[in-house]
Design an enzyme around this catalytic site. Structure first.
Site, PDB file in Angstrom:
ATOM      1  CG  HIS A 228      -1.569  -1.266   1.539  1.00 18.91           C
ATOM      2  ND1 HIS A 228      -2.524  -1.805   0.712  1.00 18.91           N
ATOM      3  CD2 HIS A 228      -1.425  -2.141   2.562  1.00 18.91           C
ATOM      4  CE1 HIS A 228      -2.953  -2.952   1.223  1.00 18.91           C
ATOM      5  NE2 HIS A 228      -2.302  -3.176   2.340  1.00 18.91           N
TER       6      HIS A 228
ATOM      7  CD  GLU B 184      -2.291  -3.394   6.365  1.00 17.70           C
ATOM      8  OE1 GLU B 184      -3.477  -3.725   6.500  1.00 17.70           O
ATOM      9  OE2 GLU B 184      -1.637  -3.636   5.336  1.00 17.70           O
TER      10      GLU B 184
ATOM     11  NE  ARG C 120      -5.560  -8.558  -6.156  1.00 17.37           N
ATOM     12  CZ  ARG C 120      -6.514  -8.059  -6.928  1.00 17.37           C
ATOM     13  NH1 ARG C 120      -6.233  -7.694  -8.157  1.00 17.37           N
ATOM     14  NH2 ARG C 120      -7.742  -7.935  -6.472  1.00 17.37           N
TER      15      ARG C 120
ATOM     16  CG  HIS D 161       1.581  -6.602   3.532  1.00 19.35           C
ATOM     17  ND1 HIS D 161       1.794  -5.304   3.095  1.00 19.35           N
ATOM     18  CD2 HIS D 161       0.238  -6.789   3.451  1.00 19.35           C
ATOM     19  CE1 HIS D 161       0.647  -4.739   2.790  1.00 19.35           C
ATOM     20  NE2 HIS D 161      -0.332  -5.634   2.987  1.00 19.35           N
TER      21      HIS D 161
END
Length: 251
Positions: free
Chosen positions: A64, A80, A155, A135
């Protein structure tokens, strides 16, 4: 305020958006004077999105953007953290020496797993996943996730999987390479996570205990045994027991 279940069924499993004011799928308030309204109507600037992710099969390898590089792709920044609800496997961080060339080659050869750091994560361990960190979540892994309010995912690799239409899902190689921060360290397990966007802590109360939202922040409360999310406004309080996850804005 309690929030209604907001379950998303995906090709790899499910994710429940526990607390969301994001325009793509805001939570609906289940009780009180605002019952039936969305959280985005009541708190349009709510800065976090909280999920429970139940991965039956592994998620794509993804990244991200962060606040520093999101403008390069037009995406929403997303830092996150994860806490394991059960023992499971996650991939977080790249091995030393991995750069754009190695990533592009691994996408072609299918050897992407060799580039990532694999963590045999234990129930209760928390991992900080800043924007820019590569990740993935592996098979049969269930996590509680706190993130910036964002729905941008790039992705890099999808394990040869196909979508519901029978075709390979779209990859975002160019956007990913603009978003990766190759200087980020490999995350290590911890109990609580604090960053510029949220403070997360977990508690285990043997007896019923009152928790109070601070004067300058909401408090998102997740009672693990009942899988119930409650959002307290500043100064509001509630009684909890057992394992509880508490999330607020940084002090």
């Amino acid at each position: 305020m309690k929030l209604e279940s907001n379950l998303h069924t995906l090709v790899w499993g499910t994710e429940s958006w526990e607390v969301s004011a994001h325009k793509s799928s805001p939570s609906v308030i289940a009780d009180g004077p605002n019952k039936g309204k969305t959280l985005s109507e009541v708190k349009p600037d709510f800065p976090l999105l909280i999920k429970v992710i139940d991965a039956k099969t592994r998620l794509s390898v993804q990244v991200h953007p962060n606040n520093a590089n999101a403008a390069l792709t037009g995406g929403e920044p997303k830092t996150e953290m994860w806490v394991l609800l059960e023992d499971g496997v996650i991939y977080a961080g790249l091995k030393p020496g991995v750069g754009p060339k190695e990533i592009e080659e691994a996408v072609k050869t299918g050897a992407f797993e060799d580039l990532m750091v694999r963590h045999e994560a234990k129930k209760g361990e928390a991992y900080f996943i800043p924007g820019g960190l590569v990740h993935a979540i592996s098979d049969n892994t269930k996590i509680y996730e706190v993130q910036q309010s964002s729905n941008t995912t790039y992705r890099l690799y999808d394990w040869g999987r196909v979508g519901v239409d029978g075709k390979p899902r779209q990859l975002h190689i160019a956007e990913s390479l603009k978003s990766i921060d190759f200087s980020l360290p490999v995350p290590q397990p911890q109990i609580n996570v604090s960053c510029p966007y949220f403070d997360f802590r977990q508690e285990n109360f043997a007896e019923p205990t009152e928790v109070v939202a601070p004067a300058n922040s909401f408090l998102a409360v997740y009672e693990v045994a009942s899988a119930q999310s409650t959002l307290l406004d500043p100064g509001e309080k509630m009684t909890v027991s057992g394992q509880v996850f508490l999330t607020k804005l940084p002090s």
